[in-house]
Design a protein around this motif. Structure first.
Motif, PDB file in Angstrom:
ATOM      1  N   UNK A 159       0.828  -1.208   0.000  1.00 16.32           N
ATOM      2  CA  UNK A 159       0.000   0.000   0.000  1.00 16.32           C
ATOM      3  C   UNK A 159       0.860   1.255   0.000  1.00 16.32           C
ATOM      4  N   UNK A 160       1.887   1.276   0.830  1.00 18.75           N
ATOM      5  CA  UNK A 160       2.743   2.459   0.942  1.00 18.75           C
ATOM      6  C   UNK A 160       3.556   2.678  -0.327  1.00 18.75           C
ATOM      7  N   UNK A 161       4.081   1.598  -0.888  1.00 21.29           N
ATOM      8  CA  UNK A 161       4.816   1.725  -2.151  1.00 21.29           C
ATOM      9  C   UNK A 161       3.896   2.233  -3.254  1.00 21.29           C
ATOM     10  N   UNK A 162       2.682   1.700  -3.303  1.00 18.97           N
ATOM     11  CA  UNK A 162       1.716   2.140  -4.310  1.00 18.97           C
ATOM     12  C   UNK A 162       1.376   3.612  -4.127  1.00 18.97           C
ATOM     13  N   UNK A 163       1.261   4.046  -2.877  1.00 16.31           N
ATOM     14  CA  UNK A 163       0.960   5.452  -2.611  1.00 16.31           C
ATOM     15  C   UNK A 163       2.059   6.358  -3.159  1.00 16.31           C
ATOM     16  N   UNK A 164       3.299   5.996  -2.903  1.00 12.49           N
ATOM     17  CA  UNK A 164       4.425   6.796  -3.409  1.00 12.49           C
ATOM     18  C   UNK A 164       4.464   6.787  -4.936  1.00 12.49           C
ATOM     19  N   UNK A 165       4.361   5.604  -5.520  1.00 13.96           N
ATOM     20  CA  UNK A 165       4.520   5.508  -6.972  1.00 13.96           C
ATOM     21  C   UNK A 165       3.353   6.145  -7.723  1.00 13.96           C
ATOM     22  N   UNK A 166       2.147   6.021  -7.193  1.00 16.87           N
ATOM     23  CA  UNK A 166       1.017   6.699  -7.827  1.00 16.87           C
ATOM     24  C   UNK A 166       1.150   8.210  -7.745  1.00 16.87           C
ATOM     25  N   UNK A 167       1.642   8.677  -6.602  1.00 19.73           N
ATOM     26  CA  UNK A 167       1.866  10.111  -6.458  1.00 19.73           C
ATOM     27  C   UNK A 167       2.883  10.599  -7.478  1.00 19.73           C
ATOM     28  N   UNK A 168       3.978   9.846  -7.635  1.00 25.56           N
ATOM     29  CA  UNK A 168       4.995  10.222  -8.619  1.00 25.56           C
ATOM     30  C   UNK A 168       4.429  10.178 -10.035  1.00 25.56           C
ATOM     31  N   UNK A 169       3.615   9.173 -10.313  1.00 23.42           N
ATOM     32  CA  UNK A 169       3.024   9.023 -11.651  1.00 23.42           C
ATOM     33  C   UNK A 169       2.150  10.229 -12.009  1.00 23.42           C
ATOM     34  N   UNK A 170       1.307  10.647 -11.065  1.00 24.33           N
ATOM     35  CA  UNK A 170       0.433  11.792 -11.338  1.00 24.33           C
ATOM     36  C   UNK A 170       1.241  13.078 -11.486  1.00 24.33           C
ATOM     37  N   UNK A 171       2.299  13.209 -10.727  1.00 25.15           N
ATOM     38  CA  UNK A 171       3.130  14.410 -10.833  1.00 25.15           C
ATOM     39  C   UNK A 171       3.841  14.458 -12.180  1.00 25.15           C
ATOM     40  N   UNK A 172       4.359  13.313 -12.635  1.00 28.63           N
ATOM     41  CA  UNK A 172       5.055  13.265 -13.927  1.00 28.63           C
ATOM     42  C   UNK A 172       4.116  13.620 -15.065  1.00 28.63           C
ATOM     43  N   UNK A 173       2.863  13.214 -14.944  1.00 27.72           N
ATOM     44  CA  UNK A 173       1.888  13.500 -15.999  1.00 27.72           C
ATOM     45  C   UNK A 173       1.453  14.962 -16.007  1.00 27.72           C
ATOM     46  N   UNK A 174       1.774  15.702 -14.960  1.00 28.09           N
ATOM     47  CA  UNK A 174       1.379  17.110 -14.871  1.00 28.09           C
ATOM     48  C   UNK A 174       2.532  18.006 -15.304  1.00 28.09           C
ATOM     49  N   UNK A 175       2.404  18.620 -16.442  1.00 24.88           N
ATOM     50  CA  UNK A 175       3.453  19.535 -16.906  1.00 24.88           C
ATOM     51  C   UNK A 175       3.582  20.726 -15.973  1.00 24.88           C
ATOM     52  N   UNK A 176       2.477  21.104 -15.346  1.00 27.54           N
ATOM     53  CA  UNK A 176       2.515  22.228 -14.414  1.00 27.54           C
ATOM     54  C   UNK A 176       3.357  21.889 -13.190  1.00 27.54           C
ATOM     55  N   UNK A 177       3.267  20.652 -12.720  1.00 28.81           N
ATOM     56  CA  UNK A 177       4.084  20.286 -11.560  1.00 28.81           C
ATOM     57  C   UNK A 177       5.546  20.134 -11.949  1.00 28.81           C
ATOM     58  N   UNK A 178       5.817  19.398 -13.031  1.00 32.95           N
ATOM     59  CA  UNK A 178       7.196  19.145 -13.430  1.00 32.95           C
ATOM     60  C   UNK A 178       7.934  20.447 -13.740  1.00 32.95           C
ATOM     61  N   UNK A 179       7.212  21.426 -14.257  1.00 34.86           N
ATOM     62  CA  UNK A 179       7.838  22.719 -14.547  1.00 34.86           C
ATOM     63  C   UNK A 179       8.160  23.505 -13.289  1.00 34.86           C
ATOM     64  N   UNK A 180       7.614  23.095 -12.156  1.00 40.14           N
ATOM     65  CA  UNK A 180       7.829  23.814 -10.906  1.00 40.14           C
ATOM     66  C   UNK A 180       6.777  24.858 -10.615  1.00 40.14           C
ATOM     67  N   UNK A 181       5.867  25.080 -11.579  1.00 39.70           N
ATOM     68  CA  UNK A 181       4.879  26.138 -11.425  1.00 39.70           C
ATOM     69  C   UNK A 181       3.909  25.849 -10.280  1.00 39.70           C
ATOM     70  N   UNK A 182       3.520  24.586 -10.115  1.00 40.84           N
ATOM     71  CA  UNK A 182       2.593  24.252  -9.029  1.00 40.84           C
ATOM     72  C   UNK A 182       3.183  24.600  -7.669  1.00 40.84           C
ATOM     73  N   UNK A 183       4.451  24.270  -7.464  1.00 41.77           N
ATOM     74  CA  UNK A 183       5.095  24.562  -6.183  1.00 41.77           C
ATOM     75  C   UNK A 183       5.249  26.069  -5.969  1.00 41.77           C
TER      76      UNK A 183
END
Length: 284
Positions: A159-183
């Motif tokens: 469960x914990x590994x899935x939580x981390x990896x799903x979070x990373x997956x959604x972030x990678x799919x977001x150009x706004x996050x990867x660009x740093x704009x969300x932060x």
């Protein structure tokens, strides 16, 4: 050769011995996370959320309908109390499986009106305790190892590994996050909103997110920070399972969650404790 107990337990039908005390300490820390969550939401006005004529009741009626909203409002306070009692029972090892189930039902009710991934993670963590054979009683810890808790421990790790990896997956799919704009936007909004809030919500220091950055684009620093978060979320579960990298993974995980905690300390404190507590069960 890397020896991972998780794979061994999967291959031998979860008969791999693990230390019983690991899950017992985890049980106590998870119960503490539930209590903190109840206290934090109460501090933020959850107790009177559905009072007649209030905004919370209005939103619930719009989302769920008047009849369903009336039912949810009627069971709200009893379930909050039951969840608190269950958390205390779970902490002290009094009928721990029943207590975990009651707390999970309470959070299921919470998800019906406030859908948060953090709540889902804590709820599923509670349910992962149900197959355990030695959750312990009182505050005493068992000596030795057995396979009584292996299945539960496996589920929590998964469960914990899935939580981390799903979070990373959604972030990678977001150009706004990867660009740093969300932060950058989050830091800017937090800085502007902090003095306007009646209660303590944000804890991080000023991070240099200017109005221009928040509105138009993020600099290199924000992009590096965003990519670092994604990389850590991918690597931490793997590092926790491998004995040679476990210490580094723990240090990286604690640093990452302390940074998250600075965003919304009241709301993220329970999730932070529950996640860091799960590091215990990555160890066989």
């Amino acid at each position: 050769m890397i020896r991972v107990w998780l794979l061994e337990s999967l291959s031998n039908g979860f008969d791999t011995p693990v230390r019983d005390a690991n899950l017992q300490v985890y049980r106590m820390l998870l119960a503490a996370a539930v209590l903190i969550k109840i206290g934090a939401t109460a501090f933020l006005g959850d107790w009177n959320r559905f009072r007649p004529g209030g905004f919370g009741r209005y939103v619930l009626e719009r989302q769920r309908g008047v009849r369903w909203a009336r039912f949810l409002a009627a069971v709200h306070k009893p379930l909050v109390v039951a969840r608190g009692i269950a958390a205390v029972m779970l902490f002290f090892g009094v009928a721990p499986k029943i207590a975990a189930l009651i707390a999970a039902v309470g959070f299921l009710h919470e998800l019906s009106y406030e859908y948060r991934f953090n709540t889902i993670y804590i709820s599923l963590s509670l349910l992962c305790l149900l197959p355990a054979g030695r959750l312990g009683d009182s505050l005493s810890l068992s000596d030795g190892s057995s396979s009584a808790n292996t299945w539960s421990q496996f589920l929590i790790v998964l469960l914990t590994a899935d939580m981390y990896w799903n979070s990373a997956y959604h972030k990678v799919r977001s150009s706004q996050f990867v660009s740093g704009l969300s932060l950058a936007q989050l830091a800017y909004v937090a800085r502007q909103a902090k003095p306007l809030l009646p209660m303590w919500e944000y804890a991080h220091p000023p991070l240099g997110a200017t109005r221009a950055a928040a509105a138009g684009g993020a600099g290199t620093r924000w992009r590096v920070l965003a990519v670092t978060v994604v990389v850590l979320e991918v690597l931490i579960p793997v590092g926790l399972l491998v004995p040679e990298t476990r210490s580094a993974a723990i240090a990286a995980g604690v640093a990452l969650h302390m940074a998250f905690l600075g965003i919304l300390p009241l709301r993220l404190a329970p999730f932070t404790l529950a996640t860091l507590a799960a590091y215990l069960v990555f160890v066989p």
